[in-house]
Scaffold this motif. Structure first.
Motif, PDB file in Angstrom:
ATOM      1  N   ARG A  81       0.836  -1.210   0.000  1.00 45.26           N
ATOM      2  CA  ARG A  81       0.000   0.000   0.000  1.00 45.26           C
ATOM      3  C   ARG A  81       0.870   1.260   0.000  1.00 45.26           C
ATOM      4  O   ARG A  81       2.038   1.212   0.361  1.00 45.26           O
ATOM      5  CB  ARG A  81      -0.845   0.030   1.283  1.00 45.26           C
ATOM      6  N   TYR A  82       0.246   2.383  -0.336  1.00 44.47           N
ATOM      7  CA  TYR A  82       0.922   3.669  -0.135  1.00 44.47           C
ATOM      8  C   TYR A  82       1.343   3.773   1.327  1.00 44.47           C
ATOM      9  O   TYR A  82       0.656   3.279   2.232  1.00 44.47           O
ATOM     10  CB  TYR A  82      -0.020   4.841  -0.415  1.00 44.47           C
ATOM     11  N   SER A  83       2.457   4.434   1.553  1.00 44.05           N
ATOM     12  CA  SER A  83       2.893   4.682   2.934  1.00 44.05           C
ATOM     13  C   SER A  83       3.254   6.167   3.034  1.00 44.05           C
ATOM     14  O   SER A  83       3.238   6.879   2.023  1.00 44.05           O
ATOM     15  CB  SER A  83       4.067   3.752   3.278  1.00 44.05           C
ATOM     16  N   PRO A  84       3.579   6.678   4.241  1.00 48.07           N
ATOM     17  CA  PRO A  84       3.811   8.128   4.351  1.00 48.07           C
ATOM     18  C   PRO A  84       4.908   8.615   3.393  1.00 48.07           C
ATOM     19  O   PRO A  84       5.953   7.971   3.260  1.00 48.07           O
ATOM     20  CB  PRO A  84       4.251   8.305   5.804  1.00 48.07           C
ATOM     21  N   THR A  85       4.661   9.743   2.753  1.00 47.70           N
ATOM     22  CA  THR A  85       5.627  10.290   1.792  1.00 47.70           C
ATOM     23  C   THR A  85       7.015  10.429   2.398  1.00 47.70           C
ATOM     24  O   THR A  85       8.019  10.110   1.754  1.00 47.70           O
ATOM     25  CB  THR A  85       5.163  11.692   1.319  1.00 47.70           C
ATOM     26  N   ALA A  86       7.077  10.883   3.633  1.00 48.85           N
ATOM     27  CA  ALA A  86       8.392  11.181   4.231  1.00 48.85           C
ATOM     28  C   ALA A  86       9.175   9.932   4.578  1.00 48.85           C
ATOM     29  O   ALA A  86      10.365  10.022   4.890  1.00 48.85           O
ATOM     30  CB  ALA A  86       8.215  12.046   5.468  1.00 48.85           C
ATOM     31  N   GLY A  87       8.535   8.767   4.510  1.00 48.81           N
ATOM     32  CA  GLY A  87       9.261   7.530   4.767  1.00 48.81           C
ATOM     33  C   GLY A  87       8.616   6.706   5.858  1.00 48.81           C
ATOM     34  O   GLY A  87       7.857   7.224   6.686  1.00 48.81           O
ATOM     35  N   LEU A  88       8.917   5.392   5.858  1.00 48.68           N
ATOM     36  CA  LEU A  88       8.417   4.528   6.927  1.00 48.68           C
ATOM     37  C   LEU A  88       9.010   5.012   8.251  1.00 48.68           C
ATOM     38  O   LEU A  88      10.222   5.287   8.309  1.00 48.68           O
ATOM     39  CB  LEU A  88       8.829   3.073   6.671  1.00 48.68           C
TER      40      LEU A  88
END
Ligand SMILES: Cc1ncc(COP(=O)(O)O)c(C=O)c1O
Length: 414
Positions: A81-88
């Motif tokens: 799935r998409y995850s936060p833009t700034a990183g896991l």
């Protein structure tokens, strides 16, 4: 009423009025390092025994524990799935922990943005900081992507050239002489691509304090931080001038240290407002970095350092062989690199000569003759803002390295 003809590109953009490609994009020079690598690979594919010194990537496979982590990650639907833009969050934490260990300053996960390789971090750093007309002091020889990224952001690079006689490191006096009211930032890259030069703590302290005094941003590309030799310490500018914490972006990535060039994971570390702004930009460009690659990067950063130490030992052995061999090439002057995996001889002494019937005046011409006649690929200094030099990567096998430079000795000694 519109007809099909009205909607055709020719009707909207009469050829006489404008070029098909925008001025901004058509002014970008192709990456010379990738071009040399591609030519070498094409010649090889055509059956020529080319030895490539062009690639800026380790020749080792990614260590097994990192590959295993990626294999596990593929099976977990959370990574589909998409995850936060700034990183896991776990990767931002791992980068923050690693930066804290390396730089001595406490870095929080909110100060970290995970990017598609260090290259995207470079691009976004300039895009986030520069307004049209802003100048960036760019020590040369420089990595070939910097000027393009600066210009794409509307900025202007002001190069400050330091030759082999200065160990390829600019003096403060040179930098100060190039500073103007429009100077917004200075780029530092230590250990350096293309020269392998490493800045000392004293040099970084001097330049860092000067940047602070003049309100300049420091963009410090530390992607080769784990690759230093001869007991040369790596120093982060923030560890010697901690007051720069609000005006410094540190760039890095897993590519060079962990033999992970193809995985595409890098990062930018900086003040939270800049990280939030760059993250906003990234959210419209690429969104999150591939989750499987991020999971692999977590394993890399939190895992054992032994495989990395082994790679560094191999690079160190090849580095010494490279310097010893290149020093035998007539006309080459070879400062000993103490970081990264490149040697950068000054080849002025080999120019202005006839080589196998071709008059060679520039390092671009020399690289072309060496490729055609000795079947050895090196990158000309023109690609790094330093004509009269060649870059040889030593990220290749010991046997190929020795054979390749022997061919250059035979060609230029004849
Ligand atoms: C100095 C420097 N910075 C950044 C990068 C970008 O690395 P990547 O995008 O593969 O992480 C490179 C790659 O050659 C480099 O040499």
């Amino acid at each position: 009423m519109t007809t099909a003809d009205d909607r055709s590109p020719a009707a909207s953009f009469p050829a006489a009025d404008r070029a098909r490609i925008s001025r901004r994009i058509s002014s970008i020079a192709p990456s010379a390092t990738l071009a040399v690598d591609a030519t070498a690979k094409a010649l090889k594919a055509a059956g020529r025994p080319v030895i490539g010194f062009g690639a800026g990537e380790p020749d080792f496979p990614t260590p097994a524990h990192i590959v295993d982590a990626a294999r596990d990650a593929v099976g977990d639907p959370a990574n589909h799935r998409y995850s936060p833009t700034a990183g896991l969050p776990a990767l931002r934490q791992a980068v923050a922990d690693s930066a804290t260990r390396m730089g001595g300053l406490t870095v929080e996960p909110g100060q970290v943005l995970i990017t598609n390789g260090g290259k995207q971090a470079v691009y976004q750093a300039f895009a986030t900081l520069l307004d049209p007309g802003d100048e960036v002091l760019l020590p040369a020889p420089y990595w070939t992507t910097y000027p393009e990224a600066i210009r794409l952001a509307g900025g202007r690079e002001v190069t400050v050239l330091a030759g082999a006689d200065q160990g390829y490191l600019p003096s403060l006096a040179q930098l100060e002489a190039s500073r103007t009211d429009a100077t917004r930032a200075i780029l530092l890259c230590s250990p350096s691509n293309p020269t392998g030069a490493v800045m000392s703590a004293d040099q970084l302290r001097e330049i860092g304090q000067w940047a602070l005094e003049h309100g300049l941003w420091v963009i410090s590309d530390e992607i080769y931080q784990h690759l230093t030799y001869d007991d040369t310490p790596f120093t982060s500018v923030l560890s010697v001038v901690p007051e720069l914490v609000d005006s410094t972006l540190v760039l890095g990535g897993v590519a060079k240290t962990y033999a992970m060039t193809g995985w595409r994971v890098g990062w930018m570390i900086g003040p939270e407002d800049v990280i939030a702004a760059a993250s906003n930009l990234q959210s419209h460009l690429t969104s999150n970095v591939n989750n499987i690659a991020q999971r692999a990067a977590i394993a890399a950063l939190n895992g054992p350092m032994e495989p990395i130490d082994q790679m560094r030992e191999a690079f160190d052995r090849r580095r010494r062989l490279m310097v010893q061999k290149l020093s035998q090439v007539p006309g080459f002057t070879v400062p000993t690199p103490t970081g990264a995996f490149y040697a950068f001889p000054d080849v002025h002494g080999a120019l202005g000569k006839e080589i196998r019937g071709t008059h060679v005046e520039t390092s671009t011409e020399l690289a072309a003759v060496i490729l055609q006649e000795a079947e050895v690929a090196a990158v000309p200094g023109e690609a790094f803002g330093a004509p009269g030099h060649l870059r040889f990567s030593y990220a290749l096998s010991d046997e190929d390295l020795a054979e390749g430079i022997d061919r250059v000795i035979a060609l230029l000694g004849s």
